[in-house]
Design an enzyme around this catalytic site. Structure first.
Site, PDB file in Angstrom:
ATOM      1  CB  CYS A   1      38.269 -20.145   0.000  1.00 15.68           C
ATOM      2  SG  CYS A   1      36.633 -20.719   0.508  1.00 15.68           S
TER       3      CYS A   1
ATOM      4  CB  CYS B   1      37.416 -20.335   3.590  1.00 13.18           C
ATOM      5  SG  CYS B   1      37.022 -21.608   2.388  1.00 13.18           S
ATOM      6  CG  ASP B   2      40.197 -17.576   4.345  1.00 15.91           C
ATOM      7  OD1 ASP B   2      39.988 -18.266   5.362  1.00 15.91           O
ATOM      8  OD2 ASP B   2      40.951 -17.938   3.429  1.00 15.91           O
TER       9      ASP B   2
END
Length: 312
Positions: free
Chosen positions: A136, A139-140
């Site tokens: 992701c 997300c990261d």
């Protein structure tokens, strides 16, 4: 076989399931939640979560899920270990078998079984998951600001994530297995027009390099067999997700990929009294905060359903 009759069954324990449990318990629906194979869902394999409101210093994914579980329990939700293995939605109350040996009969069912990221199947990919390897970018990606990264994939999601990473990272190496992308023409054009995205055609990943954290990647040209090593700090896999919806297929309407279809603006499925929340029905956003929001919607929809039908 043991059987049990309840008002509200929640299947799955990510942010959607636990949020549904919190709301359902507060509404005195006496919810029972079964956690499934991965209690806490995908966030339990995530390290730091920085984009969930209310955690100014960030939070470890597993810690956040433990907080949600504790909150659901404090509200009175019955949280249990177990996997839903079979369902029969042909008549009410709806039947759900847990671990094939315990039958639950429920007036309302909230499906929050999530989706699992597809992986390449490399040992190094799994070993370094959370240590530079991620499924992701949204997300990261922030953790790799100013660094060099690679991404695998050829669809719209891969293209979107490559563009997202290009705004944060110095260089993005994009590996595509064929000589063309599956992404829409407009997304392909954007990727190819972005100076710091380099696309490698006919390329597959041989190995993610690094002992304790990601330090590089070895790729192989499928046509020539030639191998190349590229130093990177982050390796993103964007080859799709698989919604965990197989057991519901005979009863619940889904799209061609297996995502459960809900009525727009609600968590309602095609079957009265059955609701869906989180990544099992969301292939667009796939964030903890949107999953939690849809879990709240599912609990409120279930509460209204049970109230209108004079069940609770």
């Amino acid at each position: 076989m043991e059987s049990e009759r309840i008002h509200c069954l929640i299947i799955g324990s990510g942010p959607a399931g636990y949020t549904a449990a919190i709301y359902a318990a507060r509404a005195n629906m006496k919810p029972v939640l079964y956690q499934g194979l991965q209690p806490g869902g995908q966030l339990t394999i995530t390290t730091e979560v920085e984009n969930y409101p209310g955690y100014p210093d960030g939070v470890q994914g597993p810690d956040m899920m433990q907080d949600l579980e504790k909150q659901a329990k404090r509200m009175g939700a019955d949280i249990r270990w177990g996997l839903a293995t079979k369902v029969d939605f042909s008549q009410k109350p709806y039947k759900v078998w847990i671990d094939e040996d315990h039958l639950i009969e429920a007036d309302a069912v909230i499906i929050s079984t999530g989706a699992s990221a597809k992986w390449l199947g490399l040992e190094s990919e799994q070993r370094l998951n959370g240590f530079g390897v991620s499924a992701c970018a949204v997300c990261d990606g922030f953790f790799f600001k100013g660094k060099e990264v690679a991404i695998v994939g050829a669809g719209d999601t891969a293209a979107e994530e490559a563009l997202y990473l290009s705004k944060l990272c110095t260089n993005v190496h994009m590996f595509v297995r064929k000589d063309h992308m599956r992404a829409s023409k407009v997304m392909q054009d954007r990727v190819l027009a972005t100076p710091n995205i380099k696309v490698y055609w006919n390329t597959e990943t041989d190995e993610v390099l690094g002992e304790k954290r990601t330090e590089g990647v070895r790729i192989r040209n499928i046509l020539t067999g030639e191998k190349q090593e590229i130093p990177i700090s982050g390796f993103f896999v964007a080859i799709g997700h698989q919604p965990n919806s197989d057991i519901f297929k005979p009863w619940i309407n889904m799209d061609e990929a297996g995502y459960i279809l809900t009525q727009p603006g609600t968590s309602k499925t095609n079957m009265e009294g059955i609701f869906a929340a989180g990544d099992v029905q969301d292939k667009i956003y796939r964030q903890a905060i949107t999953a939690a929001g849809s879990g709240c919607m599912a609990a409120l929809d279930a509460e209204r359903y049970l109230s209108v039908n004079n069940i609770v």
